[in-house]
Design a protein around this motif. Structure first.
Motif, PDB file in Angstrom:
ATOM      1  N   MET A 192     -13.911  -7.582 -34.893  1.00 34.34           N
ATOM      2  CA  MET A 192     -12.557  -8.116 -34.747  1.00 34.34           C
ATOM      3  C   MET A 192     -11.556  -7.122 -35.340  1.00 34.34           C
ATOM      4  SD  MET A 192     -11.026 -11.754 -36.131  1.00 34.34           S
ATOM      5  CE  MET A 192     -12.384 -12.675 -35.427  1.00 34.34           C
ATOM      6  N   LYS A 193     -10.682  -6.599 -34.494  1.00 38.48           N
ATOM      7  CA  LYS A 193      -9.719  -5.589 -34.923  1.00 38.48           C
ATOM      8  C   LYS A 193      -8.379  -6.225 -35.267  1.00 38.48           C
ATOM      9  CE  LYS A 193     -11.765  -1.862 -32.179  1.00 38.48           C
ATOM     10  NZ  LYS A 193     -11.525  -0.840 -31.121  1.00 38.48           N
ATOM     11  N   ILE A 194      -7.617  -5.520 -36.106  1.00 35.15           N
ATOM     12  CA  ILE A 194      -6.283  -5.982 -36.458  1.00 35.15           C
ATOM     13  C   ILE A 194      -5.360  -5.861 -35.256  1.00 35.15           C
ATOM     14  CG2 ILE A 194      -4.285  -5.601 -37.951  1.00 35.15           C
ATOM     15  CD1 ILE A 194      -6.139  -4.548 -40.065  1.00 35.15           C
ATOM     16  N   ASN A 195      -4.632  -6.937 -34.955  1.00 40.19           N
ATOM     17  CA  ASN A 195      -3.697  -6.927 -33.836  1.00 40.19           C
ATOM     18  C   ASN A 195      -2.418  -6.189 -34.205  1.00 40.19           C
ATOM     19  OD1 ASN A 195      -5.414  -8.523 -32.256  1.00 40.19           O
ATOM     20  ND2 ASN A 195      -4.581 -10.414 -33.101  1.00 40.19           N
ATOM     21  N   THR A 196      -1.683  -5.795 -33.187  1.00 41.58           N
ATOM     22  CA  THR A 196      -0.372  -5.173 -33.402  1.00 41.58           C
ATOM     23  C   THR A 196       0.755  -6.143 -33.077  1.00 41.58           C
ATOM     24  OG1 THR A 196      -0.432  -4.265 -31.148  1.00 41.58           O
ATOM     25  CG2 THR A 196      -1.222  -2.846 -32.944  1.00 41.58           C
ATOM     26  N   GLY A 197       0.400  -7.397 -32.746  1.00 43.07           N
ATOM     27  CA  GLY A 197       1.401  -8.402 -32.417  1.00 43.07           C
ATOM     28  C   GLY A 197       1.952  -9.090 -33.655  1.00 43.07           C
ATOM     29  N   LYS A 236      -1.851 -10.485 -37.569  1.00 41.63           N
ATOM     30  CA  LYS A 236      -2.856  -9.429 -37.695  1.00 41.63           C
ATOM     31  C   LYS A 236      -4.180  -9.881 -37.100  1.00 41.63           C
ATOM     32  CE  LYS A 236      -0.757  -7.397 -41.832  1.00 41.63           C
ATOM     33  NZ  LYS A 236      -0.898  -7.121 -43.283  1.00 41.63           N
ATOM     34  N   TYR A 237      -4.518 -11.170 -37.311  1.00 37.77           N
ATOM     35  CA  TYR A 237      -5.713 -11.766 -36.728  1.00 37.77           C
ATOM     36  C   TYR A 237      -5.310 -13.086 -36.079  1.00 37.77           C
ATOM     37  CZ  TYR A 237      -8.737  -8.441 -39.181  1.00 37.77           C
ATOM     38  OH  TYR A 237      -9.353  -7.296 -39.615  1.00 37.77           O
ATOM     39  N   ASN A 238      -5.612 -13.232 -34.797  1.00 35.54           N
ATOM     40  CA  ASN A 238      -5.192 -14.427 -34.061  1.00 35.54           C
ATOM     41  C   ASN A 238      -5.757 -15.711 -34.644  1.00 35.54           C
ATOM     42  OD1 ASN A 238      -3.640 -12.988 -32.221  1.00 35.54           O
ATOM     43  ND2 ASN A 238      -5.353 -12.707 -30.788  1.00 35.54           N
ATOM     44  N   ILE A 239      -6.921 -15.619 -35.291  1.00 37.85           N
ATOM     45  CA  ILE A 239      -7.557 -16.804 -35.851  1.00 37.85           C
ATOM     46  C   ILE A 239      -6.688 -17.465 -36.922  1.00 37.85           C
ATOM     47  CG2 ILE A 239      -8.847 -15.634 -37.691  1.00 37.85           C
ATOM     48  CD1 ILE A 239     -11.225 -17.499 -36.932  1.00 37.85           C
ATOM     49  N   ASP A 240      -5.765 -16.691 -37.495  1.00 38.37           N
ATOM     50  CA  ASP A 240      -4.907 -17.243 -38.548  1.00 38.37           C
ATOM     51  C   ASP A 240      -3.843 -18.197 -38.017  1.00 38.37           C
ATOM     52  OD1 ASP A 240      -5.901 -16.373 -41.029  1.00 38.37           O
ATOM     53  OD2 ASP A 240      -5.186 -14.341 -40.635  1.00 38.37           O
ATOM     54  N   ILE A 241      -3.786 -18.383 -36.714  1.00 35.95           N
ATOM     55  CA  ILE A 241      -2.883 -19.400 -36.173  1.00 35.95           C
ATOM     56  C   ILE A 241      -3.270 -20.765 -36.725  1.00 35.95           C
ATOM     57  CG2 ILE A 241      -4.265 -19.784 -34.090  1.00 35.95           C
ATOM     58  CD1 ILE A 241      -0.415 -19.956 -34.374  1.00 35.95           C
ATOM     59  N   PHE A 242      -4.567 -20.963 -36.970  1.00 36.82           N
ATOM     60  CA  PHE A 242      -5.035 -22.235 -37.525  1.00 36.82           C
ATOM     61  C   PHE A 242      -4.556 -22.399 -38.973  1.00 36.82           C
ATOM     62  CE2 PHE A 242      -8.223 -21.199 -34.228  1.00 36.82           C
ATOM     63  CZ  PHE A 242      -8.049 -22.311 -33.413  1.00 36.82           C
ATOM     64  N   ASN A 271      -5.851 -16.367 -49.373  1.00 31.20           N
ATOM     65  CA  ASN A 271      -6.164 -15.362 -48.363  1.00 31.20           C
ATOM     66  C   ASN A 271      -4.942 -14.530 -47.997  1.00 31.20           C
ATOM     67  OD1 ASN A 271      -8.762 -16.418 -48.294  1.00 31.20           O
ATOM     68  ND2 ASN A 271      -8.357 -17.730 -46.532  1.00 31.20           N
ATOM     69  N   HIS A 272      -3.805 -15.203 -47.896  1.00 31.72           N
ATOM     70  CA  HIS A 272      -2.561 -14.538 -47.477  1.00 31.72           C
ATOM     71  C   HIS A 272      -2.076 -13.515 -48.494  1.00 31.72           C
ATOM     72  CE1 HIS A 272       1.426 -13.983 -45.772  1.00 31.72           C
ATOM     73  NE2 HIS A 272       1.984 -14.439 -46.875  1.00 31.72           N
ATOM     74  N   SER A 309      -2.054 -10.195 -45.978  1.00 35.49           N
ATOM     75  CA  SER A 309      -0.958 -10.958 -45.374  1.00 35.49           C
ATOM     76  C   SER A 309      -1.220 -11.258 -43.902  1.00 35.49           C
ATOM     77  CB  SER A 309       0.362 -10.209 -45.531  1.00 35.49           C
ATOM     78  OG  SER A 309       0.273  -8.912 -44.971  1.00 35.49           O
ATOM     79  N   ILE A 310      -0.806 -12.441 -43.477  1.00 34.49           N
ATOM     80  CA  ILE A 310      -1.116 -12.928 -42.133  1.00 34.49           C
ATOM     81  C   ILE A 310      -0.311 -12.215 -41.048  1.00 34.49           C
ATOM     82  CG2 ILE A 310      -0.786 -14.945 -40.628  1.00 34.49           C
ATOM     83  CD1 ILE A 310      -1.867 -16.676 -42.869  1.00 34.49           C
ATOM     84  N   PHE A 311       0.957 -11.956 -41.324  1.00 38.83           N
ATOM     85  CA  PHE A 311       1.841 -11.396 -40.296  1.00 38.83           C
ATOM     86  C   PHE A 311       1.959  -9.877 -40.411  1.00 38.83           C
ATOM     87  CE2 PHE A 311       3.260 -15.745 -41.061  1.00 38.83           C
ATOM     88  CZ  PHE A 311       3.335 -16.255 -39.768  1.00 38.83           C
ATOM     89  N   ASN A 312       2.254  -9.239 -39.315  1.00 38.43           N
ATOM     90  CA  ASN A 312       2.560  -7.814 -39.322  1.00 38.43           C
ATOM     91  C   ASN A 312       3.995  -7.556 -39.764  1.00 38.43           C
ATOM     92  OD1 ASN A 312       0.220  -6.230 -38.441  1.00 38.43           O
ATOM     93  ND2 ASN A 312       0.357  -7.418 -36.555  1.00 38.43           N
ATOM     94  N   ASN A 313       4.842  -8.570 -39.592  1.00 39.28           N
ATOM     95  CA  ASN A 313       6.258  -8.445 -39.936  1.00 39.28           C
ATOM     96  C   ASN A 313       6.496  -8.874 -41.383  1.00 39.28           C
ATOM     97  OD1 ASN A 313       9.123  -9.786 -40.123  1.00 39.28           O
ATOM     98  ND2 ASN A 313       9.241  -8.354 -38.407  1.00 39.28           N
ATOM     99  N   LYS A 314       7.163  -8.023 -42.169  1.00 38.38           N
ATOM    100  CA  LYS A 314       7.380  -8.290 -43.591  1.00 38.38           C
ATOM    101  C   LYS A 314       8.220  -9.546 -43.816  1.00 38.38           C
ATOM    102  CE  LYS A 314       9.019  -6.139 -47.879  1.00 38.38           C
ATOM    103  NZ  LYS A 314       9.600  -4.922 -48.496  1.00 38.38           N
TER     104      LYS A 314
END
Length: 256
Positions: free
Chosen positions: A1-6, A9-15, A60-61, A65-70
């Motif tokens: 599972m790679k870090i996303n650029t959206g 960082k990881y889609n699973i963290d939507i939960f 975990n956060h 950190s969950i988001f790519n955006n600061k």
């Protein structure tokens, strides 16, 4: 599972995000809506059992950190602070730096299960009370020491997060004092204590001679499902910034 650029960082963290929003929503619902007593009881039970899980999300956060955006991470920091009862700066200072930055259960470990004076393992109640009462003063001392060394960001973050969290709680108390006390303030106080109970089980009776014997591992499927794999704690100690979704695989490698 790679870090996303959206966004994530990881889609699973939507939960993780949805669960925090859910907890925040049911905490605020009684403040704004008059509900039947039975519904209030259900909300109280849900808060008691699910709030500790949101603290694990916060844990975990602050490590990864969950988001790519600061800016989104800062907003989520504040949402977590109100939802769990701990501000994120407490986690960064006391846990990331004071705990993971030192030998586990040593006198320098801010989360040590050992009594600093006797060297013996504390009782559950002793540890919970000690941790709950000392964490914020300890964080203030640490932040001030960092400030003296030219690292101002820790003290600035601690002050700003504290002010925002106090203001938010004050706002909801003014809207509906009774319900804010019952469904926001008291649950957060209880949750602060439950975090220390979890830490107690994770680090009690471990030799801590190396990182690989510095934590207890809990491999139950249901427990790790609801706790974001925190049971694989040795893997977390080995690399605290490893995303929670990778802990199980790394822990199994360590065991083998």
């Amino acid at each position: 599972m790679k870090i996303n650029t959206g966004i994530l960082k990881y889609n699973i963290d939507i939960f993780s995000i949805l669960l925090v929003i859910f907890i925040m929503s049911i905490s605020l619902l009684p403040i704004y809506v008059k509900l039947d007593f039975f519904i209030l009881i259900i909300i109280g039970i849900l808060l008691l059992f699910i709030k500790p899980i949101t603290s694990l999300i916060q844990h975990n956060h602050v490590h990864f950190s969950i988001f790519n955006n600061k800016k989104l991470n800062i907003i989520f920091d504040l949402l977590l602070s109100v939802s769990t009862g701990h501000i994120c700066s407490e986690w960064v200072l006391h846990h990331n730096i004071g705990h993971h930055g030192n030998v586990i259960n040593s006198p320098e470990d801010t989360s040590s299960v050992r009594n600093i004076n006797t060297g013996k393992f504390m009782t559950k109640m002793e540890y919970i009370l000690s941790g709950s009462l000392k964490i914020f003063p300890d964080c203030c001392k640490m932040a001030i020491e960092f400030y003296k060394k030219g690292k101002k960001q820790y003290l600035v973050a601690l002050i700003l997060e504290s002010i925002v969290t106090i203001l938010v709680h004050t706002f909801f108390l003014l809207v509906n004092f009774k319900m804010a006390i019952l469904f926001l303030v008291i649950p957060n106080i209880i949750n602060r204590a439950l975090v220390w109970l979890g830490a107690y089980w994770q680090h009690l009776d471990v030799p801590a001679n190396t990182v690989y014997d510095s934590a207890n591992m809990f491999r139950g499927k249901f427990f790790n499902f609801i706790s974001f794999d925190v049971g694989y704690h040795v893997a977390h100690h080995e690399k605290p910034t490893l995303h929670w979704s990778k802990l199980k695989a790394r822990a199994l490698q360590i065991i083998d």
